[in-house]
Design a protein around this motif. Sequence first.
Motif, short mmCIF file in Angstrom:
data_model
loop_
_atom_site.label_atom_id
_atom_site.label_comp_id
_atom_site.label_asym_id
_atom_site.label_seq_id
_atom_site.Cartn_x
_atom_site.Cartn_y
_atom_site.Cartn_z
N LYS A 208 -0.19 -1.15 3.55
CA LYS A 208 -0.84 -2.26 4.27
C LYS A 208 -0.76 -2.06 5.78
N TRP A 209 0.41 -1.62 6.26
CA TRP A 209 0.60 -1.45 7.70
C TRP A 209 0.10 -0.11 8.22
N GLY A 210 0.08 0.91 7.33
CA GLY A 210 -0.20 2.26 7.76
C GLY A 210 1.09 3.04 7.95
N VAL A 211 1.07 4.32 7.66
CA VAL A 211 2.29 5.14 7.67
C VAL A 211 2.93 5.18 9.05
N LEU A 212 2.14 5.46 10.08
CA LEU A 212 2.70 5.59 11.42
C LEU A 212 3.29 4.27 11.91
N LYS A 213 2.54 3.20 11.78
CA LYS A 213 3.02 1.89 12.23
C LYS A 213 4.28 1.49 11.48
N SER A 214 4.30 1.71 10.17
CA SER A 214 5.45 1.32 9.36
C SER A 214 6.72 2.01 9.83
#
Length: 242
Positions: A208-214
């Motif tokens: 949901k957040w995206g790998v990098l953001k998470s």
Amino acid sequence: MVTVSIIIPTYNEASCIEAVLHHIDQLEPAPHEIIIVDGGSSDNTKHLIAAHQFRLIDSPKLGRAAQMDLGAKKASGEILCFLHADTYPPLDLVNIVQETLSDEVVLAGFRSIMQGSCNQRMTSFHNRVKTYYAPFIYNPYRASFKGLRLLFGDQLMFCKKEDYTRSGGFNTEMEIMEEADLCIKMNRIGRIKQIDHKVYSSDRRVAKWGVLKSNIIFITIATLWALGVPNKKLARIYTHIR
């Protein structure tokens, strides 16, 4: 044989809990008991749990720390396993935890592998290494010489009930980083270990957040916690940035 209690905190987990409970039914040998502590779900979670005839406890307080602590106090097993509602343990879980804990190792957890809708190699790798680098941010001395490791909820943490009680257990007022806080307490008793066995967790939040953001979120929160940011403020920051 040492008895094992599995404790699962839930809150509106209808999308994943049924599959996890079916998986737990296949554990061999079976655990002594499975305790599910619900924080007031408003979806179909409790109905799905009832179909499995596991022990269901209603927690008067919502929050993983409070729910897991309540489950630990109610458990009659000699070993406590804290399992997230979207995480799949190995089928020989009971044997693994019995063989791992010793007078020296008082708390342990698995390697967490993210799986689901997208490639999560980066997140799975980060999950593994943060167990080792995060303690150095918090306390380099204990990380180097006292066996301090920081485990997180999706790693399926486990310990002896007597050691959990002796440490003081989860801080029920904490809204975030409660597992890391428990690690600090348990490390005063003995060493903490990440074992070379895997558990598989849903990547629903990371996707949901995206790998990098998470992973930036995870690093930011852990760093702010190590720097002493108050827990309630940390929870507000987490809610805001996610």
